[in-house]
Motif scaffolding. Sequence first.
Motif: not given
Length: 300
Positions: A9, A12, A188-191, A193-194
């Motif tokens: 993460p 990212a 709420e960004r993908p990184f 959430e990841g």
Amino acid sequence: MSAELATLPRAAASPAPRSRLRGAWEVFARDRLALVGLAIVVLLVLVAVLAPWIAPDPAQGRGAAAVAQRNLAPSLDHLLGTDPLGRDVLSRVIFGARSALGVALAVVSLAIAIGVPLGLLAGYRGGWVDEAIMRVTDTFLAFPPLLLAMVIVSLLGPSLRNAALALAISWWPWYARLVRGVAASLRERPFVEGARALGLSDAAVMRRHLLPNALGPIVVQATVDVGSVILAAASLAFLGLGAQAPAPDWGLMVFDGRAAIFDHWWYSTFAGLAIFLAVLGFNLVGDALRDALDPREARR
């Protein structure tokens, strides 16, 4: 799994930091006013650090009186003249730089220490936590910072320490609101959430992924605020709520010289000029940093 938790993460969230810093410096260096502001800031820092060695009379700079030399006009012996107590004005201005910069850095650091964690928590958690923190923040923002600081110092008693504490209390909401906006836009960004999916705690996500993305706005705000705090601290001293005599303070010097401004103009004039240059320098650097750290400006 531990290696993934440590690296995936974060990579990212902050790609190519060196190239981003290099690009930001290139944008900053192309701005001539930014370089002027940087020169003023560097000079102010050097003067503050080297004050005991570069002041013509360090004892007078700290407040020792020499009444036999009172109210002397600028000359080769006293480049900026002397004050009503015979103290060398240049020495007082030099030592005033140390006081002004020290108070400003202390206030901004304390405001960041209070506001940034609250802003991260509000933006990341949302819901009732966000509402509670932001309503408290709005309550503080409803009062002009200088007016709120005046009220607090009036309750605590006039002194440089109380003035710094009062200014920090009135300044932290700006950082809370600034960081809350960044955190809310990234949660709420993908990184992010990841990172949560890999098992990182909320504190780790905020520290390792949200905070680095908020550093740019924080640095810009802090740079501009240093100049603003210098002006606010001088204003409190001018009103008798900040530094007290015989402390070397620019606002106090302006206050002491106000009654004789037409007869002995040099005392308050040079202190006021020092305030002006300090605020100008930090504002120029802050404005340039805002452009340099803006990705759209970097691409342009």
